[in-house]
Scaffold this active site. Structure first.
Site, PDB file in Angstrom:
ATOM      1  N   ASP A 181       0.860  -1.194   0.000  1.00  0.00           N
ATOM      2  CA  ASP A 181       0.000   0.000   0.000  1.00  0.00           C
ATOM      3  C   ASP A 181       0.889   1.233   0.000  1.00  0.00           C
ATOM      4  O   ASP A 181       1.991   1.216   0.531  1.00  0.00           O
ATOM      5  CB  ASP A 181      -0.914   0.008   1.232  1.00  0.00           C
ATOM      6  CG  ASP A 181      -2.130   0.898   1.017  1.00  0.00           C
ATOM      7  OD1 ASP A 181      -3.235   0.360   0.838  1.00  0.00           O
ATOM      8  OD2 ASP A 181      -1.963   2.141   1.027  1.00  0.00           O
ATOM      9  N   THR A 233     -13.924  -3.255  -7.694  1.00  0.00           N
ATOM     10  CA  THR A 233     -15.123  -3.237  -8.545  1.00  0.00           C
ATOM     11  C   THR A 233     -14.907  -2.207  -9.646  1.00  0.00           C
ATOM     12  O   THR A 233     -14.738  -1.018  -9.357  1.00  0.00           O
ATOM     13  CB  THR A 233     -16.354  -2.886  -7.692  1.00  0.00           C
ATOM     14  OG1 THR A 233     -16.424  -3.837  -6.636  1.00  0.00           O
ATOM     15  CG2 THR A 233     -17.628  -2.923  -8.507  1.00  0.00           C
ATOM     16  N   CYS A 264     -20.021  -0.021  -0.606  1.00  0.00           N
ATOM     17  CA  CYS A 264     -20.298  -0.703  -1.886  1.00  0.00           C
ATOM     18  C   CYS A 264     -21.626  -0.321  -2.525  1.00  0.00           C
ATOM     19  O   CYS A 264     -21.648   0.223  -3.630  1.00  0.00           O
ATOM     20  CB  CYS A 264     -20.248  -2.210  -1.678  1.00  0.00           C
ATOM     21  SG  CYS A 264     -18.567  -2.781  -1.409  1.00  0.00           S
ATOM     22  N   LYS A 277     -22.169   3.361  -3.975  1.00  0.00           N
ATOM     23  CA  LYS A 277     -21.339   3.748  -5.132  1.00  0.00           C
ATOM     24  C   LYS A 277     -21.554   2.802  -6.322  1.00  0.00           C
ATOM     25  O   LYS A 277     -21.539   3.234  -7.472  1.00  0.00           O
ATOM     26  CB  LYS A 277     -19.864   3.847  -4.726  1.00  0.00           C
ATOM     27  CG  LYS A 277     -19.059   2.599  -4.898  1.00  0.00           C
ATOM     28  CD  LYS A 277     -17.589   2.796  -4.643  1.00  0.00           C
ATOM     29  CE  LYS A 277     -16.905   1.479  -4.368  1.00  0.00           C
ATOM     30  NZ  LYS A 277     -16.915   0.515  -5.459  1.00  0.00           N
TER      31      LYS A 277
END
Ligand code: UDX
Length: 413
Positions: A9, A101, A241, A244
């Site tokens: 990250d 996604t 989730c 959006k």
């Protein structure tokens, strides 16, 4: 499952926390497994892309794809950045699996970008959507209903089959094209959002006509074509989730000149819901000057400390537009809620402190702790015995025996 996992990250402070074996989010059971795997040397963390990517057989991209500012379109900048950096460190054949996604066709774009940056590299881009629920991610990961793999490459499918091998005794792998896989994720999330909004509307209808939503959902849910899950009425869906992804689906459909009217209606209805619930709470105290409102639950659902798009936060913000005092409590989400609500509300250390002197108590998140509140003890603390249960989790007989006025969603009070 026996694999060695290196997590990369850009956020160095997060990586430092994780390297010190401190998980940066709450989930029941996560801590123990996390520490065990770190100690076994199976799980490690770095902010150096090269360290993570250069030895990997599979690189899973799981960066966020939030909505763009004031837009319904998903923001893919983090995804493209990650893909470009990964491209620089690829060595032998690598499967790049997209778990984020992403809109239909993104896999094609990632493939083109990587080919341009590293034309000599041998790789495949696979769509590998996740269906994990927050708060239950470990359980859902280890006991999936299905694993969807989207790729046209048999070589990549073989790698992914090996990766998931320990789970394949009890789960099916669905092998589909990359584009179908990208649609599956949005179609599944939007369907669940529609289901929740539908039951919320049926609950409101029940309330108006004197029917009882729990009886209605029992009757509906027993039909296996409908199924009993995701039929709990409440203050609306939230989280990172559904809000959006429903918006992104509508956006993509518009671009593709396809109708998505049902999902659009769901988004609009869900957005109106927090106002409706705030009004329901305020109605109970309309004659009280500067009433005190106790809020139980701030996370977008029970089992998580996540307050992103939480209906509870939206409802509290609506309540604060009135001349009221709001005291809040959540078993896990106090820190995250404070970032959103600041000093505009009072914070309690437990549910009983929150309801002390309250003119009305509203339950906004489905924590089991709130199902188990001792309403007898609470009766000595509250100012008025009025409870608005927006998750329908309170034992009706128990609280009514203790002479509370109970309001629920879709109940015949
Ligand atoms: C969701 C999907 O379930 C998961 O498959 C996907 O990978 C990510 O998005 P999550 O956001 O963690 O998971 O939460 P979920 O449990 O699905 O709940 C979403 C919202 O709907 C919450 O606000 C929850 O309270 C609400 N909800 C859910 C209801 O109001 N009623 C229900 O019956 C179910």
């Amino acid at each position: 499952m026996g694999h060695t996992v290196i997590c990369v990250d850009k956020d160095e402070s997060k990586i430092r926390e994780l390297q010190a074996s401190r998980p940066t989010l709450y989930e029941d059971g996560l801590n123990d497994l996390f520490i065990k795997k770190c100690h076994e040397g199976k799980l490690s963390f770095t902010s150096c892309m090269k360290e993570g990517v250069s030895q990997a057989d599979v690189v899973i991209i799981a960066v966020g794809t939030p909505s763009k500012y004031q837009s319904e379109a998903p923001d893919l900048q983090f995804l493209y950045q990650a893909a470009d950096e990964i491209a620089a460190y690829l060595r032998d054949y690598t499967v790049i699996a997209i778990k984020s996604t992403v809109p239909v066709g993104t896999g094609d774009k990632i493939e083109q970008r990587i080919s341009q940056i590293a034309p000599q590299c041998d790789f495949d881009v696979v769509s590998l959507p996740e269906f994990l629920r927050e708060g239950f991610a470990l359980h859902d990961f280890l006991h999936p209903d299905r694993i969807v793999v989207g790729t046209e490459s048999e070589r990549a499918r073989n790698v992914i089959r090996r990766m998931y091998a320990p789970l394949l005794k009890e789960t099916r792998i669905l092998e589909v094209t990359r584009r179908s896989s990208e649609v599956i994720k949005y179609a599944a999330n939007a369907f669940l959002a529609v289901k929740i909004h539908y039951i919320n509307e049926i609950a409101d209808f029940c309330e108006k006509v004197g029917a009882e939503i729990s009886e209605v959902t029992m009757g509906m849910g027993s039909d296996p074509r409908i199924g009993s899950r995701f039929l709990c009425p409440g203050p609306g869906y939230g989280g990172s989730c559904f809000p959006k992804d429903t918006k992104a689906l509508v956006y993509m459909a518009e671009k593709a000149n396809a109708d998505m009217t049902l999902v659009r209606a769901t988004i609009d209805g869900n957005e109106r819901r927090s106002t409706m619930v705030a009004k329901k709470i305020l109605k109970e105290i309309k004659d009280v000057p500067r009433p005190k409102i106790a809020i139980l639950g701030l996370a977008f659902k029970g089992g998580t400390d996540d307050c992103r798009e939480s209906p509870a936060i939206k409802i509290v913000l609506q309540l604060l537009n009135e001349d009221v005092i709001v005291k809040v409590y959540d078993p896990k989400a106090m820190l995250n809620a404070r970032k959103l609500l600041g000093e505009r509300v009072e914070y309690a250390k437990d549910a009983y402190e929150a309801i002390t002197d309250a003119d009305v108590t509203a339950i906004l998140t489905d924590w089991s702790e709130f199902t188990n509140i001792d309403w007898g003890k609470a009766a000595h603390l509250v100012h008025r015995k009025i409870v608005v249960d927006c998750r329908n989790i309170v034992h009706i007989q128990d609280i009514k025996q203790k002479r509370y006025k109970l309001r629920r969603i879709g109940g015949k009070d």
